[in-house]
Design a protein around this motif. Structure first.
Motif, mmCIF file in Angstrom:
data_model
loop_
_atom_site.group_PDB
_atom_site.id
_atom_site.type_symbol
_atom_site.label_atom_id
_atom_site.label_comp_id
_atom_site.label_asym_id
_atom_site.label_seq_id
_atom_site.Cartn_x
_atom_site.Cartn_y
_atom_site.Cartn_z
ATOM 1 N N SER A 52 2.251 5.240 -0.674
ATOM 2 C CA SER A 52 1.262 6.079 -0.236
ATOM 3 C C SER A 52 1.216 6.874 -1.437
ATOM 4 N N ALA A 53 0.498 8.190 -2.104
ATOM 5 C CA ALA A 53 -0.695 8.477 -2.776
ATOM 6 C C ALA A 53 0.070 9.472 -3.264
ATOM 7 N N ARG A 60 2.281 6.929 -5.464
ATOM 8 C CA ARG A 60 1.168 6.291 -6.480
ATOM 9 C C ARG A 60 0.894 6.666 -8.331
ATOM 10 N N LEU A 71 0.778 -1.331 -0.027
ATOM 11 C CA LEU A 71 0.092 -0.047 -0.055
ATOM 12 C C LEU A 71 0.995 1.374 -0.267
ATOM 13 N N SER A 93 -7.424 4.320 -3.385
ATOM 14 C CA SER A 93 -6.367 2.942 -2.068
ATOM 15 C C SER A 93 -6.252 1.712 -1.944
ATOM 16 N N GLU A 94 -6.560 1.394 -3.689
ATOM 17 C CA GLU A 94 -6.923 -0.447 -2.966
ATOM 18 C C GLU A 94 -5.182 -0.932 -3.365
#
Length: 994
Positions: A713-714, A717, A711, A957-958
């Motif tokens: 971070s934004a 991504r 996962l 956020s997948e």
């Protein structure tokens, strides 16, 4: 001793410990209050034996004494040099000097090259060495090669296969030339000189016994000249011959069953009978006694025992253990006390690594007892290396006294790698191995040097560049790496003199060039350690010989020629290991003794070694002449084991398999088990060391590794999506995460064959160049040949793939011509474009975009293999054509506008139906096709898939779940990173119906 009548021959039983028992008897017999043992001359078999006996004198001498003069006259193994001796006796000046062995090797190679001009250079050097060894074997046995010309020998050769006749003829021809050359030079072969020195010493001592005692100890070489000298020594007033491990308790009928052993039944008969038990450990001792003219009944037992002596019952058990096959039937009737091997343990391991660990445990355990000495005896240098490494765990420094072959040392590898770089014309693997070698650092800044080596490594990944130094320099210039360019200029200056030598190189000039390059790369570090000093001595010897006997060698034969010569040099460690731990080869272990002896790698092919095939002369001929053959070495290996079994504690160790597969335990181990019987054998098992070895490296099971679901971070991504990456993002998000977010790429192998990707790149480059050159059919093949030549692929790859590609390219040219005739034109090829969607850059490169009239476009993707199926496109896992169509529709390709209408895969693979290569298909659901996307919705559906993927993973956020669609075929570049094999089977089991 002077009152004794007849030859004084003594035997030290195996259980007494030869070196210590010998010294324990010599000191009281020969020690003088004033000069100690200085008047005694001690004849020993080898320098190794000299060191062992010297250590025994140190242990037993008390306050110290003057040691006897020690001279080396031979060794149990006829391959060992018998040693320089007896020149100081006087009269030796009348014996011609011995030819230098290295010069002889090179001269034999030159003669062989004339006799058989078709042989490759490395094979010539190898066969010349074998010819020299065969000459020495004959001379050691007192047989001149002229003996091969007798009528009975000619008759034997005539009955053999044709290749034996040819090899015998070659041997005799080469030897005849060599003999004539020796006569001109006034020299003789080294074994012949030793034979004459032995004969001279025997004659002189027989006529005028020396005024000092002479004792021959541990000499078991059965060469006739040495046997005659030993007979004279045994008859001297103060002389004696002391033999190791001669079994005086062996029954007379068993002794007779060993065979003729050099005593033919009739005059002129064969000295070795067809039923001789040459593999028996006592056979070579019987051969020696027969040649000395001494009956076994005349041999007396030595009166002293060593410090590390075993119980006397051990010798009787060893005697029973090695009974000949017929006599071994009496094992059934032997009482248990005569079969028991008290103090001997049997240790079986699963594999070599477990065996090494268990042996290390035994050594560590033994060192807990003060003053206890332990020795590992093994012919397997791999096992020895492993044990040395395991002992470092406890801070125990143990050296393998058998040494390592020179090519396996650091200094030796530098020279071999230089030879490989020269022979393979800077192939990437040897070049990078050389430049990254631990000793190589001409700059003085090792870290900076290795950085440049890594840069070069990355540049040379993939297919091999063209041969030579210049193509690598061109690659570096094209890369734009200025630091690498300056660094390579220095390396090129060091290596370039090697390539100026030509294809046929004088050996002396080659060695000079290799030394110069090695010193330039390594400096004094090349020569500073024991291996460097051994390399320097070997080089100097070979260089001097090459100057005296000029030799040419082909560039391609340099690595094999160097390796063959260097393999004959063993580098032994200097002093400094643990004082109570020794690791021996079979030769080094002779006459040595320890409180605990571990015999390792007791399996067939190792101990005993497999019988090597005779390279030159037929075995029947050698048997007729009485020359020991390969089976004789099995007897020597048995004698080595019998000597080792005389230690107070012995562990016989073997593994059930080696690196290649299952192995058979040694015939000696099988004999031990058969003699003991199941109950006694089980009682002799050593299992605790093996169990401890397993527990040492045993760790609790690691928790089950879960399916990766990173996962980021934004901010992490926010990456662009390429037309090809969308399929990876939807099918396996983890692979997108690893490639686009972590920036990881799979590296091609060094010197690799062209991968499917590189083949695709070449095909795309060919078609792009052809389209831009005007699409003339006659130009296509010329462009293809030029591009394929850049690939540097293996000839087999080129011969298999090139014709297929050429046929497919012809199909492309024909199709393009037909499309032009129908009004379709190529707008651009290999064209890049990009758009922004949902705040994310979406980009791609179209292999070809065509105009199909009225602002309509065709998106074409070339494939060297099979294109994706229409089902994959429909399910949203092969969207490259749709993404490129979307970019085209939104005006993302410069100077190209229009509405995409056709979405075509042009495959260069074999047609699915019919013969030939090349076909076109569209993943469009129309007509009879039941899968694919509708033509008029192709771009819209692709956009929906793209927006969904961006919303879920790029701006959403997948987690980037690994193998989200496990049944979907894809790349395996990141399987190891995601530890796929640890969790996918578990996932598959859960998915199975109950």
């Amino acid at each position: 001793m002077s009152e004794h009548k007849g030859p004084r021959v003594y035997a030290i039983a195996a259980h007494r410990g030869f070196a210590d028992a010998l010294v324990a008897g010599l000191i009281p017999r020969y020690r003088d209050p004033d000069v100690g043992l200085a008047r005694l001359t001690l004849l020993l078999p080898s320098r190794r034996a000299q060191r062992t006996v010297t250590e025994a004198f140190v242990r037993l001498s008390g306050k110290g004494l003057l040691l006897p003069r020690m001279a080396m006259v031979g060794d149990l193994d006829l391959d060992e040099t018998l040693g320089p001796l007896l020149d100081p006796l006087g009269g030796g000046a009348d014996i011609p000097p011995a030819a230098d062995p290295t010069q002889r090797w090179l001269r034999l190679a030159a003669i062989l090259r004339q006799v058989k001009p078709g042989l490759p250079g490395a094979a010539v050097l190898r066969q010349a060495h074998e010819i020299g060894r065969t000459i020495d074997r004959l001379l050691v046995e007192g047989k001149t090669p002229d003996a091969l010309l007798s009528e009975d020998v000619i008759g034997i050769v005539g009955d053999q296969a044709g290749h034996w006749e040819e090899s015998t003829r070659t041997f005799l021809t080469v030897h005849a030339h060599w003999t004539a050359e020796l006569a001109v030079r006034g020299e003789i072969d080294a074994p012949e000189r030793r034979n004459r020195l032995f004969a001279h010493a025997a004659e002189r001592w027989r006529a005028s016994p020396p005024p000092y005692p002479v004792v021959a100890a541990g000499v078991t070489s059965a060469s006739p000249a040495l046997a005659r000298l030993l007979r004279v020594v045994a008859e001297l007033p103060d002389g004696a011959v002391i033999l190791p491990d001669l079994d005086l308790a062996l029954d007379a009928e068993v002794w007779d069953a060993l065979g003729l052993a050099g005593m033919p039944e009739e005059r002129g008969g064969p000295p070795v009978g067809p039923d001789d038990a040459v593999t028996h450990p006592q056979y070579h001792l019987k051969l020696l006694l027969n040649r000395m003219g001494v009956n076994r009944g005349e041999v007396q037992p030595w009166h002293r025992a060593g410090i590390a002596a075993a119980p006397p019952a051990r010798s009787r058990a060893i005697s029973n253990l090695f009974l000949p096959p017929a006599a071994s039937a009496r094992w059934v009737d032997l009482p248990e006390d005569q079969r028991r091997l008290a103090g001997v343990r049997l240790m079986e391991s699963a594999h070599p690594e477990e065996q090494a660990q268990a042996v290390a445990v035994l050594i560590r355990e033994a060192l807990e007892t003060p003053e206890k000495r332990v020795a590992l005896v093994t012919p397997d240098r791999g096992l020895a290396t492993r044990v040395v490494a395991h002992l470092r765990r406890w801070g125990i420094a143990a050296d393998d006294t058998a040494g390592r072959p020179l090519p396996q040392t650091a200094a030796g590898r530098v020279l071999l790698l230089l030879g490989e770089v020269l022979a393979e014309e800077t192939a990437p693997v040897p070049l990078l191995a050389l430049l990254g070698h631990p000793l190589v650092d001409p700059s003085g800044d090792r870290a900076a040097w290795l950085e440049r080596v890594r840069d070069l490594d990355l540049l040379l990944r993939g297919p091999r560049p063209a041969p030579g130094l210049a193509p690598i320099a061109a690659l570096i210039r094209a890369s734009g790496n200025t630091r690498l360019h300056g660094w390579w200029a220095g390396a090129e200056a060091i290596l370039s003199p090697l390539f100026a030598l030509g294809d046929e190189i004088p050996l002396a000039a080659l060695l000079d060039a290799l030394v110069a390059a090695g010193e330039a790369l390594c400096g004094e570090r090349l020569w500073s350690e024991a291996d460097g000093r051994a390399l320097a001595a070997w080089l100097e010897e070979l260089r001097l010989a090459a100057a005296e006997a000029p030799t040419m060698i082909a560039r391609g034969d340099v690595p094999a020629g160097l390796r063959d010569a260097m393999d004959r040099v063993a580098v032994r460690p200097p002093w400094g290991g643990h004082p109570r731990v020794a690791i021996y080869g079979l030769l080094e272990a002779r006459m040595s003794r320890a409180d605990l002896v571990i015999c390792g790698s007791l399996h067939e092919g190792s101990w005993p070694a497999g019988a090597a095939a005779e390279p030159l002369l037929p075995p029947a001929l050698l048997r007729h002449l009485g020359i020991p053959g390969g089976d004789f070495r099995i007897g020597l290996a048995a004698h080595d084991l019998a000597g080792a079994l005389g230690a107070p504690e012995v562990v016989l160790s073997w593994a059930r398999r080696d690196e290649a597969g299952p192995v058979i335990p040694s015939r000696f181990v099988l004999r031990v088990q058969a003699m003991l019987g199941k109950r006694l054998a089980d009682a002799h098992r050593e299992t605790s060391a093996v169990e401890l070895a397993r527990r040492l490296d045993h760790a609790p099971p690691a928790p089950a590794y879960q399916r990766p679901e990173p996962l980021p971070s934004a901010e992490q991504r926010k990456v662009a999506i390429s037309a090809t990456a969308l399929d990876r993002l939807r099918g396996d998000p983890y692979q997108f995460y690893a490639s686009s977010i972590l920036g990881l790429r799979a590296l091609d192998g060094l010197d690799a064959e062209p991968s499917p990707a590189s083949k695709g790149t070449a095909a795309h480059a060919i078609l792009d160049a052809w389209h831009k050159s005007g699409e003339r059919p006659e130009d296509l093949l010329q462009i293809a040949e030029a591009e394929l030549d850049k690939m540097s692929a293996h000839p087999l790859t080129r011969s298999l793939w090139r014709p297929r590609l050429i046929e497919a390219l012809k199909w492309v040219a024909e199709e393009i011509a037909a499309l032009h005739a129908a009004g379709r034109t190529v707008l651009d090829t290999e064209v890049k474009g990009a758009i922004e969607l949902m705040g994310v850059r979406v980009h791609g490169r179209a292999d070809r975009i065509d105009s199909v009239g009225e602002s309509k476009l065709a998106i074409v993707d070339y494939k060297t293999g099979s294109p994706p199926s229409a089902r994959q496109v429909e399910d949203g896992f092969a969207l490259q054509l749709g993404v490129l169509g979307l970019i085209a529709r939104e005006g993302g390709f410069e100077k190209i506008s229009g509405e995409p209408e056709r979405f075509e895969y042009w495959s260069l693979a074999k047609r699915r139906k019919g013969d030939g290569f090349g076909y076109c298909e569209e993943p469009i659901k129309e007509g009879a096709k039941k899968t694919g996307l509708p033509r008029n919705e192709f771009v819209e559906i692709t956009e929906d898939f793209l927006r969904d993927a961006i919303g879920r993973w790029i701006v959403g956020s997948e987690p980037f779940t690994a193998r989200l669609n496990p049944d979907l075929p894809g790349y395996a570049d990141y399987d190891q990173l995601m530890r796929l094999d640890e969790w996918l089977p578990r996932l598959a089991r859960k998915a199975m119906p109950a």
